[in-house]
Design an enzyme around this catalytic site. Structure first.
Site, PDB file in Angstrom:
ATOM      1  N   THR A  80       1.561   3.800   1.661  1.00  0.00           N
ATOM      2  CA  THR A  80       2.316   4.341   2.808  1.00  0.00           C
ATOM      3  C   THR A  80       3.198   3.296   3.484  1.00  0.00           C
ATOM      4  OG1 THR A  80       0.520   3.814   4.320  1.00  0.00           O
ATOM      5  CG2 THR A  80       0.493   6.022   3.326  1.00  0.00           C
ATOM      6  N   LYS A  81       3.202   2.075   2.995  1.00  0.00           N
ATOM      7  CA  LYS A  81       3.961   1.022   3.681  1.00  0.00           C
ATOM      8  C   LYS A  81       5.458   1.110   3.346  1.00  0.00           C
ATOM      9  CE  LYS A  81       0.398  -0.448   5.822  1.00  0.00           C
ATOM     10  NZ  LYS A  81      -0.701  -1.296   5.445  1.00  0.00           N
ATOM     11  N   ASN A  82       6.285   0.279   3.980  1.00  0.00           N
ATOM     12  CA  ASN A  82       7.739   0.433   3.855  1.00  0.00           C
ATOM     13  C   ASN A  82       8.256   0.197   2.439  1.00  0.00           C
ATOM     14  OD1 ASN A  82       7.418   0.697   6.610  1.00  0.00           O
ATOM     15  ND2 ASN A  82       9.325  -0.348   7.101  1.00  0.00           N
ATOM     16  N   LEU A  83       7.522  -0.621   1.638  1.00  0.00           N
ATOM     17  CA  LEU A  83       7.858  -0.786   0.215  1.00  0.00           C
ATOM     18  C   LEU A  83       6.623  -0.392  -0.590  1.00  0.00           C
ATOM     19  CD1 LEU A  83      10.322  -2.048  -1.533  1.00  0.00           C
ATOM     20  CD2 LEU A  83       8.630  -3.815  -2.033  1.00  0.00           C
ATOM     21  N   TYR A 118       0.849  -1.189   0.000  1.00  0.00           N
ATOM     22  CA  TYR A 118       0.000   0.000   0.000  1.00  0.00           C
ATOM     23  C   TYR A 118       0.897   1.256   0.000  1.00  0.00           C
ATOM     24  CZ  TYR A 118      -3.511   3.323   1.581  1.00  0.00           C
ATOM     25  OH  TYR A 118      -4.326   4.414   1.683  1.00  0.00           O
TER      26      TYR A 118
END
Ligand SMILES: *Cc1c(COP(=O)(O)O)cnc(C)c1O
Length: 404
Positions: free
Chosen positions: A197-200, A195
Site C-alpha cells: 500500500t505504500k507510494n511505490l 509494502y
C-alpha cells in the site's frame, strides 16, 4: 496511452459502488520486468537489485542505497549499524507503526516513547526533549515523517541532543516528500518501504539510503548474513566461493524479482505523486468547509512538500460526533477507512517493553480518538473522493440534525 490511471473510478478490482481504503497496482512495465527475471534463471539478489539501488539513490538524491527485505529490517539494520551498547535508549514517536518499535527491541535497544502534537501527528521539540530527559539522555532517535508530512529532522535531533549521525529516519510514508528543496532520502540512514500500500508498491521490500559510504558498506554485508559484500556473486561464472563473516548479520536481502518490479514501478512515481497531490487538494476543498473536521497538517510551500501517503483527518469534538461514528457511517456506505496508528503505548506487548515519560502521552491519546485516514491512492477516481467527502459531511451534519 489509456491506462487505469487516467480513467476515473476503475480503482482496484473493487465491488462496484464501493471505495476500498487501499489499492495496489503493479504496472505493465513491472509485470514484464518480473517475467524477464523469472525466465532468466537468476531470481535472488543480483544485477537487478544493483540497478534498482542505483535508480532509487538517484530518485531521492542519496549517495548510496541498500535494498533490504522490508523497511522494518532496514530500521533494525540502521540501528545495529550505530553499534550502541545493549539497552541504550532510542527515542521514537508513540504514533508510529509497531514494526518500527520492534526494530528497536530486536536491535537490543530500549524504545523511549515520545508524545505528539495532535495537530501534526508528530513529536515537537518540547515532547522530544521531555522524552530525552525521562531516559537520562538518548543514545539515538528514530524520526517518522507521519502520513508523508516532512518532519524537521535537524530541529528534533537538536532538541534530543542526538547527533545527526544517530538519527534513523523512518520514511515509510515519505517517498516523494521534500524538505527545503531536497527529497527525503539524503543524509543519515533513511528507510523506505515497498509494502503493497505504500507510494511505490512492490508487495514487500525496503531500501536504506545514506550519504555515508561506511554505513552503506556495513549495511550491504549485514543484510546478507554479514558475509563479505559481494557474496551474492559467488554463484556467477568466475565468482569465488571464498567469503568471510566478520560479524553476525541478518537475512534481509531483497530479491531480483522484487527489484525488477521496483524498477518497473519507479517510472510511474512522478505521475503517482502528482495524482496523490490532486486528490489531496480535492479532499481539502470539499472538507475544508465542514465544522469539526480537521484537515491534515502540511508543510508551508516554501519549506517542503507532502508525500500524501495518507490523508488523515481529525474528527474534532466540535463536530458533535466521533471518529468511530464517522468511520461506521462510511463503512455502511461501502467506503473503507483506517486509523494510523494505534499508539504504541496502547498495544499490550509494549507496555512493559518501552519507557513512557512521566505525565504519559496525552497528545497521542487525544489524536488517537480523532484520527481517521481516508482512501488515497493514484487509481482513486475524483468521483470517489467526492463520494467520500459527501459521506463525511453527511456523518457530521446528520448528527447535527439529530441533535436539534
Ligand atoms: C509500513 C511502515 C513500516 C514498515 O514497513 P515494512 O516494509 O512493512 O516493514 C514502518 N514504519 C511505518 C511508519 C510504516 O507505515
Amino acid at each position: 496511452m489509456t491506462t487505469a490511471l487516467n480513467r476515473p473510478d476503475v480503482a482496484a478490482d473493487a465491488t462496484p459502488g464501493t471505495v476500498p481504503f487501499a489499492d495496489c497496482w503493479i504496472s505493465p512495465q513491472a509485470r514484464r520486468a518480473a517475467q524477464e527475471v523469472l525466465t532468466s534463471g537468476w531470481v535472488t539478489t543480483g544485477p537487478r537489485v544493483q540497478a534498482f539501488e542505483t535508480e532509487f539513490a538517484r530518485t531521492v538524491g542519496a549517495r548510496h542505497a541498500v535494498a533490504v527485505s522490508s523497511c522494518t529490517a532496514g530500521l533494525e539494520l540502521s540501528l545495529r549499524a550505530l553499534q550502541l551498547p545493549p539497552g541504550a535508549p532510542v527515542l521514537v514517536s508513540t504514533f508510529t507503526f509497531c514494526g518500527a518499535v520492534q526494530a528497536i527491541l530486536h536491535a537490543g535497544l530500549r524504545p523511549v516513547l515520545v508524545d505528539v502534537d495532535p495537530a501534526t501527528g508528530m513529536p515537537t521539540e518540547a515532547t522530544t526533549s521531555a522524552a530525552a530527559r525521562a531516559c537520562g539522555g538518548a543514545a539515538a532517535m528514530m524520526v517518522v515523517h507521519w502520513a508523508g508530512d516532512p518532519a524537521d529532522v535537524p530541529a528534533l535531533a537538536a532538541a534530543a541532543c542526538v547527533p545527526g549521525s544517530r538519527v534513523v529516519v523512518d520514511a515509510a510514508h515519505a517517498l516523494g516528500a521534500t524538505w527545503h528543496g531536497r527529497p527525503i532520502g539524503s543524509g543519515a540512514a533513511v528507510n523506505f518501504s515497498f509494502y503493497a500500500t505504500k507510494n511505490l508498491p512492490i508487495g514487500e521490500g525496503g531500501m536504506v539510503t545514506t550519504d555515508d559510504p561506511d554505513t552503506a558498506a556495513w549495511l550491504r554485508r549485514a543484510r546478507l548474513h554479514g558475509m563479505s559484500a559481494d557474496a551474492w556473486r559467488r554463484y556467477l561464472p568466475g565468482g569465488s566461493w571464498r567469503y568471510d563473516v566478520p560479524e553476525a548479520g541478518l537475512k534481509a536481502n531483497l530479491t531480483d524479482l522484487q527489484a525488477a518490479i521496483g524498477l518497473g514501478q519507479l517510472g510511474w512515481l512522478p505521475r503517482w505523486q502528482r495524482r496523490r497531490e490532486e486528490l489531496a487538494a480535492t479532499y481539502d476543498e470539499l472538507l475544508e468547509p465542514l465544522e469539526g473536521v480537521g484537515l491534515p497538517h502540511r508543510p508551508a510551500p516554501s519549506t517542503g512538500q507532502h508525500a500524501w501517503h495518507l490523508y488523515p483527518i481529525r474528527v474534532l469534538p466540535s463536530s458533535g460526533t466521533t471518529r468511530d461514528a464517522v468511520a461506521a457511517h462510511l463503512a455502511a456506505r461501502g467506503i473503507g477507512t483506517s486509523v494510523h496508528f494505534t499508539p504504541v503505548h496502547l498495544l499490550s506487548y509494549f507496555r512493559s517493553a518501552v519507557v513512557v515519560p512521566p505525565g504519559g502521552l496525552p497528545g497521542a491519546d487525544t489524536l488517537f480518538a480523532q484520527e481517521l485516514s481516508l482512501p488515497l491512492y493514484p487509481r482513486l477516481g475524483t468521483p470517489s473522493v467526492t463520494r467520500v467527502a459527501a459521506a463525511v459531511a453527511d456523518a457530521v451534519h446528520g448528527h447535527r440534525r439529530e441533535a436539534v
